[in-house]
Design an enzyme around this catalytic site. Structure first.
Site, mmCIF file in Angstrom:
data_model
loop_
_atom_site.group_PDB
_atom_site.id
_atom_site.type_symbol
_atom_site.label_atom_id
_atom_site.label_comp_id
_atom_site.label_asym_id
_atom_site.label_seq_id
_atom_site.Cartn_x
_atom_site.Cartn_y
_atom_site.Cartn_z
ATOM 1 N N ILE A 178 0.849 -1.193 0.000
ATOM 2 C CA ILE A 178 0.000 0.000 0.000
ATOM 3 C C ILE A 178 0.882 1.239 0.000
ATOM 4 C CG2 ILE A 178 -0.198 -0.008 2.527
ATOM 5 C CD1 ILE A 178 -3.088 1.073 2.139
ATOM 6 N N LEU A 179 0.501 2.221 -0.801
ATOM 7 C CA LEU A 179 1.306 3.444 -0.897
ATOM 8 C C LEU A 179 0.486 4.589 -1.467
ATOM 9 C CD1 LEU A 179 4.204 4.827 -0.844
ATOM 10 C CD2 LEU A 179 4.349 4.183 -3.268
ATOM 11 N N GLN A 185 0.915 12.733 -0.245
ATOM 12 C CA GLN A 185 0.889 12.247 1.133
ATOM 13 C C GLN A 185 0.487 13.366 2.102
ATOM 14 O OE1 GLN A 185 4.620 10.263 2.050
ATOM 15 N NE2 GLN A 185 4.211 8.587 0.634
ATOM 16 N N GLY A 188 -4.368 12.367 4.397
ATOM 17 C CA GLY A 188 -5.305 11.379 4.910
ATOM 18 C C GLY A 188 -5.772 10.372 3.876
ATOM 19 N N GLY A 190 -4.119 7.805 2.639
ATOM 20 C CA GLY A 190 -3.764 6.440 3.009
ATOM 21 C C GLY A 190 -4.840 5.809 3.876
ATOM 22 N N GLU A 211 -0.179 -7.468 5.189
ATOM 23 C CA GLU A 211 0.955 -8.393 5.245
ATOM 24 C C GLU A 211 2.036 -7.831 6.163
ATOM 25 O OE1 GLU A 211 4.187 -9.331 1.989
ATOM 26 O OE2 GLU A 211 2.337 -10.394 1.510
ATOM 27 N N SER A 215 6.433 -1.559 7.435
ATOM 28 C CA SER A 215 7.498 -0.562 7.555
ATOM 29 C C SER A 215 7.120 0.401 8.681
ATOM 30 C CB SER A 215 7.651 0.213 6.247
ATOM 31 O OG SER A 215 6.486 0.988 5.996
ATOM 32 N N SER A 224 -2.819 4.370 13.384
ATOM 33 C CA SER A 224 -3.744 5.499 13.356
ATOM 34 C C SER A 224 -5.137 5.039 12.936
ATOM 35 C CB SER A 224 -3.229 6.575 12.397
ATOM 36 O OG SER A 224 -4.136 7.648 12.295
#
Length: 321
Positions: A178-179, A185, A188, A190, A211, A215, A224
């Site tokens: 996910i990115l 960025q 919000g 993400g 998974e 990181s 969060s």
């Protein structure tokens, strides 16, 4: 509010699949110094697996990436020529739109049907991901791109991030990678993708999480999200009703161990003997945490904004007619 605690495994204790983690001893220094996406200049964070003969050697000073199809070259003239004729320039991003709300859409595409696009998307993403390394076997993955619909540079929408997941995950993971791309960025976005991954998992009956290992940046985003979901659920429960970790997990579709991580992160758990158990959630602390972090009752995504398969088939029939 009493909370029954159960034995859980730390999320950081999970072992990563060896074919997805950065190999020990492999340099973490970016092999591309500068990347241009459309008209945006971005500094990569990590190396990607771009073929050396395609980027002009082991390390490229500049790499130009098409904002529509994510094809790449180290030659600016080739890049300029491609951008004029890119077949996706005047088309919506690939895949079926499965969610639309507040100027954003989520498109689902099968890596088997869109191999080159998925590979190029993943190669670009690896410039900003520390551990993931599955790119060329895209056929076993589904991709969910987040499309900014009010983009002035692309009237058909700009892909600003994505998540992928295995079509069949033995660990029931709802996300493999996910990115949100760096230029978008800290908005919000993400959280929207994470929320969508859980909602889709719920609809599929896939009870799991991302998974592991995550990181540092990924863990921060997920904690969060977990905190926000746990807060919304706890505040929706009547004052005198006891709540268990299982209750929270069942209602939010967040793994029990991740619920515990959220409660500890918010520091709202107290040891106190009650009729329901020895662990109590202080609702006052929960409310204070929510106010401090701007967490309201409104969900991150609107479940009614997902496009059902029946609606999608109806739209296709209208177009064909």
């Amino acid at each position: 509010m009493a909370v029954t605690q159960t034995a859980v495994v730390s999320p950081t204790a999970a072992i990563a699949s060896p074919h997805r983690t950065q190999k020990r001893g492999q340099s973490m220094s970016p092999n591309v110094s500068n990347v241009v996406l459309g008209n945006l200049h971005v500094k990569p964070w990590y190396p990607s697996f771009y073929p050396e003969d395609m980027i002009g050697g082991r390390k490229a000073d500049w790499l130009y990436v098409c904002q529509w199809c994510f094809k790449y070259t180290h030659e600016i003239m080739k890049y300029s020529a491609h951008c004029k004729v890119c077949p996706l320039k005047d088309e919506p991003p690939p895949g079926d739109s499965i969610y639309e709300k507040d100027g954003y859409a989520i498109h689902q595409l099968d890596g088997e049907d869109h191999k080159l696009y998925s590979q190029n998307l993943s190669l670009f993403a690896k410039l900003f991901l520390e551990t993931k390394s599955v790119f060329f076997d895209a056929s076993t993955f589904l991709y969910y791109t987040l499309v900014l619909q009010d983009s002035t540079s692309n009237p058909n929408g700009q892909v600003v991030g994505f998540f992928s997941k295995e079509k069949m995950s033995w660990d029931n993971n709802n996300v493999a990678c996910i990115l949100i791309f760096p230029p978008w960025q800290k908005r919000g976005l993400g959280q929207i993708l994470i929320a969508a991954s859980y909602e889709l998992g719920k609809r599929e009956g896939r009870f799991g999480g991302p998974e592991r290992p995550l990181s540092a940046l990924g863990l921060k985003g997920y904690v969060s999200f977990w905190c926000g979901e746990v807060v919304r659920y706890i505040m929706s429960v009547p004052m005198k009703r006891p709540v268990t970790i299982k209750n929270i997990s069942d209602e939010t579709w967040i793994l029990p161990e991740d619920v515990v991580v959220a409660l500890k992160e918010m520091d709202v758990v107290e040891q106190r003997k009650t009729a329901s158990g020895n662990v109590v959630v202080n609702r006052g602390k929960v409310r204070a945490w929510a106010e401090k972090h701007g967490v309201g009752a409104r969900p991150l995504i609107d479940v009614d904004a997902f496009v059902s398969e029946a609606e999608g088939e109806s739209a296709d029939e209208e177009v064909e007619g």
